[in-house]
Scaffold this active site. Structure first.
Site, PDB file in Angstrom:
ATOM      1  N   GLU A   1       0.835  -1.197   0.000  1.00  0.00           N
ATOM      2  CA  GLU A   1       0.000   0.000   0.000  1.00  0.00           C
ATOM      3  C   GLU A   1       0.876   1.255   0.000  1.00  0.00           C
ATOM      4  O   GLU A   1       0.673   2.183  -0.791  1.00  0.00           O
ATOM      5  CB  GLU A   1      -0.894  -0.026   1.255  1.00  0.00           C
ATOM      6  CG  GLU A   1      -1.700   1.234   1.481  1.00  0.00           C
ATOM      7  CD  GLU A   1      -2.827   1.376   0.483  1.00  0.00           C
ATOM      8  OE1 GLU A   1      -3.715   0.520   0.503  1.00  0.00           O
ATOM      9  OE2 GLU A   1      -2.804   2.320  -0.309  1.00  0.00           O
TER      10      GLU A   1
ATOM     11  N   ASP B   1       1.130   4.114  -2.999  1.00  0.00           N
ATOM     12  CA  ASP B   1       0.754   5.505  -2.743  1.00  0.00           C
ATOM     13  C   ASP B   1       1.898   6.457  -3.069  1.00  0.00           C
ATOM     14  O   ASP B   1       1.717   7.480  -3.731  1.00  0.00           O
ATOM     15  CB  ASP B   1       0.370   5.687  -1.269  1.00  0.00           C
ATOM     16  CG  ASP B   1      -0.839   4.860  -0.864  1.00  0.00           C
ATOM     17  OD1 ASP B   1      -1.456   4.252  -1.754  1.00  0.00           O
ATOM     18  OD2 ASP B   1      -1.153   4.814   0.335  1.00  0.00           O
TER      19      ASP B   1
ATOM     20  N   SER C   1      -7.481   2.756  -3.377  1.00  0.00           N
ATOM     21  CA  SER C   1      -6.175   3.072  -2.814  1.00  0.00           C
ATOM     22  C   SER C   1      -5.254   3.735  -3.820  1.00  0.00           C
ATOM     23  O   SER C   1      -4.424   4.555  -3.457  1.00  0.00           O
ATOM     24  CB  SER C   1      -5.468   1.764  -2.431  1.00  0.00           C
ATOM     25  OG  SER C   1      -5.572   1.521  -1.093  1.00  0.00           O
TER      26      SER C   1
ATOM     27  N   ASP D   1     -17.022  13.185 -16.995  1.00  0.00           N
ATOM     28  CA  ASP D   1     -18.172  12.481 -16.429  1.00  0.00           C
ATOM     29  C   ASP D   1     -18.123  11.012 -16.861  1.00  0.00           C
ATOM     30  O   ASP D   1     -18.004  10.724 -18.055  1.00  0.00           O
ATOM     31  CB  ASP D   1     -19.456  13.150 -16.940  1.00  0.00           C
ATOM     32  CG  ASP D   1     -20.692  12.665 -16.201  1.00  0.00           C
ATOM     33  OD1 ASP D   1     -20.540  11.916 -15.214  1.00  0.00           O
ATOM     34  OD2 ASP D   1     -21.800  13.051 -16.618  1.00  0.00           O
ATOM     35  N   ILE D   2     -18.188  10.113 -15.902  1.00  0.00           N
ATOM     36  CA  ILE D   2     -18.180   8.675 -16.216  1.00  0.00           C
ATOM     37  C   ILE D   2     -19.623   8.187 -16.166  1.00  0.00           C
ATOM     38  O   ILE D   2     -20.317   8.395 -15.166  1.00  0.00           O
ATOM     39  CB  ILE D   2     -17.324   7.882 -15.202  1.00  0.00           C
ATOM     40  CG1 ILE D   2     -15.935   8.519 -15.037  1.00  0.00           C
ATOM     41  CG2 ILE D   2     -17.221   6.411 -15.611  1.00  0.00           C
ATOM     42  CD1 ILE D   2     -15.110   8.609 -16.293  1.00  0.00           C
TER      43      ILE D   2
ATOM     44  N   GLY E   1     -23.795  13.165 -14.952  1.00  0.00           N
ATOM     45  CA  GLY E   1     -23.720  13.964 -13.734  1.00  0.00           C
ATOM     46  C   GLY E   1     -23.196  13.135 -12.573  1.00  0.00           C
ATOM     47  O   GLY E   1     -22.669  12.023 -12.764  1.00  0.00           O
TER      48      GLY E   1
ATOM     49  N   ASP F   1     -22.801  10.611  -9.585  1.00  0.00           N
ATOM     50  CA  ASP F   1     -23.403   9.323  -9.196  1.00  0.00           C
ATOM     51  C   ASP F   1     -22.570   8.704  -8.085  1.00  0.00           C
ATOM     52  O   ASP F   1     -21.394   9.039  -7.922  1.00  0.00           O
ATOM     53  CB  ASP F   1     -23.492   8.387 -10.415  1.00  0.00           C
ATOM     54  CG  ASP F   1     -22.149   8.198 -11.088  1.00  0.00           C
ATOM     55  OD1 ASP F   1     -21.272   7.558 -10.476  1.00  0.00           O
ATOM     56  OD2 ASP F   1     -21.949   8.704 -12.215  1.00  0.00           O
TER      57      ASP F   1
END
Ligand SMILES: *[C@@H]1O[C@H](CO)[C@@H](O)[C@H](O)[C@H]1NC(C)=O
Ligand SMILES: *[C@@H]1O[C@H](CO)[C@@H](O)[C@H](O)[C@H]1NC(C)=O
Ligand SMILES: *[C@@H]1O[C@H](CO)[C@@H](O)[C@H](O)[C@H]1NC(C)=O
Length: 614
Positions: free
Chosen positions: A313, A317, A530, A572-573, A591, A593
């Site tokens: 992790e 990062d 993550s 926008d996905i 929009g 979600d």
């Protein structure tokens, strides 16, 4: 500016200190009698296992009431609203401390109570604003002070913690103390394993049989931005820095690099390996080779640079946040603590509530990084509401100082809890065992920016993208229009499974799968929100740079301006959904979600928007 919240009656009760004698010796009306402060039903999966070993020690943390907190919230609303004349006028640490300070009566009464139990001032650690104090006592004494009984609780996954389901405080302290922990927290922050997907073997062998070769194919070394709108086809299978730069139009050379930093938090014995970072840079960001980051240990957090010891992790990062933001300096905090309880160890210092520990530390951290990304969390319902609210206030204090706090939104779709292994249902712990969607905390805190996940290009929502509605935090005004529009389309679907009036997550999204990272000496493919959080953090860090170069402020608390002004700078996905709790989850749509939020960043557009703001 003093706000009187203490009634005459509560002050009258506050006259005499309570002595450490059983309650039947004291009269009923002096406020010393214990009354229940909090009582909870443990989340699904936990059972009482054994009595607490009485001489085991425990570090208790007390959060005092903050009578001026609403004033701090008012300041924060003004300085984060691009249409307000105070936009960007972040507060100093001293101003925040003054607004977070408890009433002096609260400090005095609690000190008297602690002294009555034999605690000396030197035994007690205090945060800079004195709203949080901690001390270590034998469990037996903690039980007396809180008129409770601690037990070892066992989780079905063979994890053990020391907790109680109910604790009490002298009546006259109730108005002064918000909470005492660890008592009723049953979170398993180390649930981070669910936030980090090692790609399944099939994917690995298909697309990453030779990850190095794949990475080379991307032309990651020389590469850079392809002609507008062009993205390397390999980005469907392996994400590199260059894929992100192509998808998100990250074409920029930082100019104000000595004026801000970007931070990553690590918990649970996670830290990043420098050698892996260099191997990553060598292949993906050669101009960053030889660069490093500042490391801070919080409460004894470790930093073992043996290459087998680093956390995946942490490596993920650091490599993507610092790799994208280079040469903006990076900072990494490792906060100590290994939650699983071991009865044979006499002293367990950390007690599975790492955020308060880190926040107390940050309250006196000078000049914090302008952006900080965190990829840890657990189901909101595994922490008591009082704890979630208190920690969220701690985040608000930090954002008021001009820090953008970025959190992963979770990797369990609408079911970021512990779904029943047989039925896959998400079970509420309000005593009713109802099926209920389970969002992730701290992502649900309205003062942080929650980042969901996508995959492929053109981007679609990744199936595990954590999203939904808080059961604790009401919907903040900044997102009400965007979220109501979604709810209008949703109609009655899932009615009763989520809180229509709750803070909704995620706010935004970024790629969440197939990241090529260098960890433990080799290339690996990894995913999870993550990964999305540090990427979004790096984009904000670069925008901060562009503003600093103009002599403007860093962005600080992002959400109000995101929903008000930044929408044209986000992709926008509109495809994909986030199944969980035995349902198909929510669907991405035009929009906002609860799968991908407002969408993924378009750096060049965002830079235009934010550099045109005051
Ligand atoms: C990724 O795959 C999809 C579906 O096969 C395809 O339409 C798209 O063009 C691919 N993306 C790139 C960048 O080539
Ligand atoms: C660091 O980690 C390695 C590998 O896990 C271990 O062998 C070594 O003892 C650790 N060193 C320290 C100082 O903790
Ligand atoms: C909820 O589930 C727990 C554990 O399975 C059980 O002990 C309890 O009786 C249930 N409560 C209700 C109201 O069904």
């Amino acid at each position: 500016m003093r706000i009187p919240i203490f009634t005459a009656a509560s002050l009258a009760l506050a006259v005499l200190p309570c002595l450490a004698v059983p309650s039947y010796y004291v009269s009923r009306d002096n406020g010393c009698e214990h009354q229940v402060k909090e009582s909870i039903t443990p989340p699904h999966g936990w059972t009482k296992y054994a009595a607490a070993p009485p001489y085991h020690t425990i570090t208790l943390r007390i959060a005092l009431s903050q009578p001026h907190f609403s004033t701090l919230e008012q300041h924060l609303a003004e300085i984060s609203d691009p249409d307000h004349p105070r936009y960007g006028a972040h507060l100093s640490a001293e101003e925040v401390d003054a607004l977070a300070a408890p009433h002096s009566d609260s400090i005095r009464l609690v000190d008297e109570w602690l002294a009555g139990h034999g605690l000396k001032d030197s035994d007690i650690a205090r945060s800079s604003s004195k709203d949080s104090l901690s001390f270590t006592v034998p469990v037996k004494l903690a039980e007396q002070m809180l008129d409770t009984e601690y037990n070892v609780w066992r989780h079905d996954d063979d994890e053990y913690i020391l907790r109680t389901t109910r604790y009490s405080l002298p009546a006259k302290l109730h108005a002064h103390i918000e909470l005492v922990q660890p008592t009723t927290i049953f979170a398993r922050w180390k649930g981070l394993k669910s936030h980090l997907f090692y790609e399944d073997v099939e994917v690995q062998t298909k697309t990453l049989a030779s990850p190095l070769m794949n990475v080379n194919n991307f032309n990651v070394v020389g590469g850079g931005i392809l002609p507008a709108g062009r993205v390397d086809p390999n980005c469907n299978y392996t994400i590199t820095l260059n894929c992100l730069r192509q998808m998100y139009n990250i074409e920029y050379t930082p100019q104000a690099i000595d004026q801000q930093r970007i931070g990553i938090t690590g918990y649970l014995e996670q830290f990043a390996n420098i050698e892996d970072l260099q191997s990553f840079y060598k292949m993906q960001r050669p101009d960053a080779l030889g660069s490093d980051f500042e490391y801070f240990s919080v409460a004894g957090g470790i930093n073992n640079q043996s290459i087998e010891a680093a956390g995946t992790e942490a490596n993920l990062d650091v490599q993507y946040a610092f790799g994208l933001a280079h040469p903006i300096p990076g900072v990494y905090w490792s906060t100590a603590g290994r939650p699983p309880f071991q009865a044979d160890i006499a002293t367990v210092r950390n007690t599975n509530e790492p955020y308060q520990e880190w926040l107390d530390y940050m309250s006196s951290f000078p000049n914090p990084p302008a952006v900080i990304s965190t990829s840890y969390g657990d189901a909101e319902q595994t922490v008591p509401r009082s704890y979630a609210v208190n920690v969220c206030r701690g985040f608000a204090k930090l954002t008021a100082r001009g820090v953008s706090l970025i959190f992963a939104s979770g990797d369990g779709g609408v079911g970021d809890g512990n779904p029943d292994p047989e039925t896959q249902k998400c079970i509420s712990n309000d005593g009713r065992n109802a099926t209920r969607f389970s969002p992730l905390f701290p992502a649900t805190c309205p003062y942080v920016t929650a980042v969901g996940g996508t995959n492929s290009y053109p981007e679609v929502a990744v199936y595990f993208s954590g999203g939904g509605f808080s059961n604790y935090f009401p919907r903040p005004a900044y997102q009400s229009q965007a979220v109501n529009q979604f709810l209008g389309k949703l109609g009655n679907t899932y009615q009763g499974l989520y809180n229509r009036f709750g803070r909704a997550i995620p706010d935004v999204a970024a790629q969440g799968r197939h990241y090529a990272i260098h960890s433990r000496g080799k290339w690996a493919s990894i995913g999870g929100t993550s990964a999305a959080a540090p990427v979004f953090a790096a984009v904000i860090s670069l925008i901060n740079d562009a503003r600093l170069a103009q002599g403007k402020s860093v962005l600080g608390f992002l959400n109000p301006a995101l929903y008000k002004s930044a929408i044209p700078g986000l992709n926008d996905i509109t495809e994909g959904n986030n199944p969980g709790c035995g349902t198909n989850g929510f669907s991405a749509t035009d929009g906002w979600d609860p799968v991908t939020g407002l969408g993924t960043p378009d750096f060049l557009k965002l830079k235009d928007i934010y550099t045109n703001m005051p």
